[in-house]
Design a protein around this motif. Structure first.
Motif, PDB file in Angstrom:
ATOM      1  N   TRP A  73      14.006   1.621 108.304  1.00 49.47           N
ATOM      2  CA  TRP A  73      15.338   1.755 107.703  1.00 49.47           C
ATOM      3  C   TRP A  73      16.392   1.126 108.605  1.00 49.47           C
ATOM      4  N   GLN A  74      16.229   1.301 109.913  1.00 48.29           N
ATOM      5  CA  GLN A  74      17.185   0.714 110.858  1.00 48.29           C
ATOM      6  C   GLN A  74      17.164  -0.804 110.758  1.00 48.29           C
ATOM      7  N   LEU A  75      15.977  -1.406 110.686  1.00 50.30           N
ATOM      8  CA  LEU A  75      15.862  -2.854 110.569  1.00 50.30           C
ATOM      9  C   LEU A  75      16.508  -3.354 109.279  1.00 50.30           C
ATOM     10  N   ILE A  76      16.278  -2.646 108.189  1.00 53.29           N
ATOM     11  CA  ILE A  76      16.890  -3.023 106.909  1.00 53.29           C
ATOM     12  C   ILE A  76      18.411  -2.944 107.003  1.00 53.29           C
ATOM     13  N   ASP A  77      18.924  -1.877 107.631  1.00 50.58           N
ATOM     14  CA  ASP A  77      20.371  -1.734 107.782  1.00 50.58           C
ATOM     15  C   ASP A  77      20.968  -2.857 108.619  1.00 50.58           C
ATOM     16  N   ILE A  78      20.273  -3.279 109.664  1.00 52.79           N
ATOM     17  CA  ILE A  78      20.772  -4.380 110.494  1.00 52.79           C
ATOM     18  C   ILE A  78      20.873  -5.656 109.674  1.00 52.79           C
ATOM     19  N   VAL A  79      19.856  -5.944 108.878  1.00 55.18           N
ATOM     20  CA  VAL A  79      19.890  -7.133 108.024  1.00 55.18           C
ATOM     21  C   VAL A  79      21.020  -7.029 107.000  1.00 55.18           C
ATOM     22  N   LEU A  80      21.183  -5.848 106.391  1.00 56.80           N
ATOM     23  CA  LEU A  80      22.260  -5.663 105.414  1.00 56.80           C
ATOM     24  C   LEU A  80      23.635  -5.835 106.058  1.00 56.80           C
ATOM     25  N   LEU A  81      23.789  -5.342 107.289  1.00 61.42           N
ATOM     26  CA  LEU A  81      25.070  -5.508 107.985  1.00 61.42           C
ATOM     27  C   LEU A  81      25.324  -6.971 108.343  1.00 61.42           C
ATOM     28  N   LEU A  82      24.296  -7.660 108.796  1.00 62.69           N
ATOM     29  CA  LEU A  82      24.463  -9.076 109.138  1.00 62.69           C
ATOM     30  C   LEU A  82      24.828  -9.922 107.918  1.00 62.69           C
ATOM     31  N   CYS A  83      24.292  -9.555 106.764  1.00 60.71           N
ATOM     32  CA  CYS A  83      24.588 -10.277 105.516  1.00 60.71           C
ATOM     33  C   CYS A  83      25.819  -9.724 104.807  1.00 60.71           C
ATOM     34  N   ASN A  84      26.451  -8.710 105.382  1.00 64.71           N
ATOM     35  CA  ASN A  84      27.617  -8.037 104.819  1.00 64.71           C
ATOM     36  C   ASN A  84      27.345  -7.497 103.418  1.00 64.71           C
ATOM     37  N   LEU A  85      26.172  -6.896 103.245  1.00 62.82           N
ATOM     38  CA  LEU A  85      25.804  -6.316 101.957  1.00 62.82           C
ATOM     39  C   LEU A  85      25.891  -4.799 101.951  1.00 62.82           C
ATOM     40  N   LEU A  86      26.074  -4.182 103.114  1.00 62.84           N
ATOM     41  CA  LEU A  86      26.180  -2.728 103.196  1.00 62.84           C
ATOM     42  C   LEU A  86      27.625  -2.329 102.928  1.00 62.84           C
ATOM     43  N   ARG A  87      27.829  -1.308 102.127  1.00 61.40           N
ATOM     44  CA  ARG A  87      29.169  -0.840 101.756  1.00 61.40           C
ATOM     45  C   ARG A  87      29.461   0.488 102.440  1.00 61.40           C
ATOM     46  N   ASP A  88      30.733   0.862 102.455  1.00 58.32           N
ATOM     47  CA  ASP A  88      31.096   2.169 103.020  1.00 58.32           C
ATOM     48  C   ASP A  88      30.821   3.259 101.989  1.00 58.32           C
ATOM     49  N   GLY A  89      31.153   4.484 102.313  1.00 59.09           N
ATOM     50  CA  GLY A  89      30.870   5.619 101.446  1.00 59.09           C
ATOM     51  C   GLY A  89      31.575   5.585 100.115  1.00 59.09           C
ATOM     52  N   GLU A  90      32.649   4.786 100.014  1.00 60.78           N
ATOM     53  CA  GLU A  90      33.397   4.673  98.764  1.00 60.78           C
ATOM     54  C   GLU A  90      33.086   3.378  98.023  1.00 60.78           C
ATOM     55  N   GLY A  91      32.087   2.621  98.488  1.00 55.69           N
ATOM     56  CA  GLY A  91      31.675   1.403  97.819  1.00 55.69           C
ATOM     57  C   GLY A  91      32.485   0.177  98.171  1.00 55.69           C
ATOM     58  N   ARG A  92      33.334   0.274  99.192  1.00 53.58           N
ATOM     59  CA  ARG A  92      34.156  -0.888  99.570  1.00 53.58           C
ATOM     60  C   ARG A  92      33.419  -1.760 100.573  1.00 53.58           C
ATOM     61  N   GLU A  93      33.743  -3.053 100.542  1.00 55.92           N
ATOM     62  CA  GLU A  93      33.194  -3.974 101.533  1.00 55.92           C
ATOM     63  C   GLU A  93      33.717  -3.604 102.912  1.00 55.92           C
ATOM     64  N   LEU A  94      32.971  -3.988 103.930  1.00 52.71           N
ATOM     65  CA  LEU A  94      33.373  -3.709 105.297  1.00 52.71           C
ATOM     66  C   LEU A  94      34.265  -4.812 105.815  1.00 52.71           C
ATOM     67  N   GLY A  95      35.175  -4.439 106.713  1.00 47.38           N
ATOM     68  CA  GLY A  95      36.025  -5.424 107.381  1.00 47.38           C
ATOM     69  C   GLY A  95      35.256  -6.113 108.478  1.00 47.38           C
ATOM     70  N   CYS A  96      35.938  -6.977 109.198  1.00 45.66           N
ATOM     71  CA  CYS A  96      35.277  -7.724 110.289  1.00 45.66           C
ATOM     72  C   CYS A  96      34.881  -6.881 111.399  1.00 45.66           C
TER      73      CYS A  96
END
Length: 72
Positions: free
Chosen positions: A49-72
């Motif tokens: 799960w950690q590896l998947i999260d790292i890939v999602l963060l690098l691709c900017n595909l992970l959202r916050d708890g309210e579904g918003r995109e992450l800032g820089c």
């Protein structure tokens, strides 16, 4: 007034730190405490799960708890 965007860089740093990533602190930081605690009790599903999260963060595909995109 909207809450400020969560930082993708901060979430990535929390995820990359070996112990912190397995603890799910990046998920808690992003406003997803249930997922964070699941990662804590399963050691990040044995690191997968950690590896998947790292890939999602690098691709900017992970959202916050309210579904918003992450800032820089």
């Amino acid at each position: 007034m909207d809450a400020p965007l969560k930082s993708r860089g901060t979430a990535l740093l929390l995820s990359l730190a070996c112990f912190l990533g397995f603890c799910g602190l990046h998920r808690i930081y992003l406003g997803r405490p249930i997922a964070g605690f699941i990662q804590l009790f399963t050691a990040g599903l044995f690191g997968i799960w950690q590896l998947i999260d790292i890939v999602l963060l690098l691709c900017n595909l992970l959202r916050d708890g309210e579904g918003r995109e992450l800032g820089c």
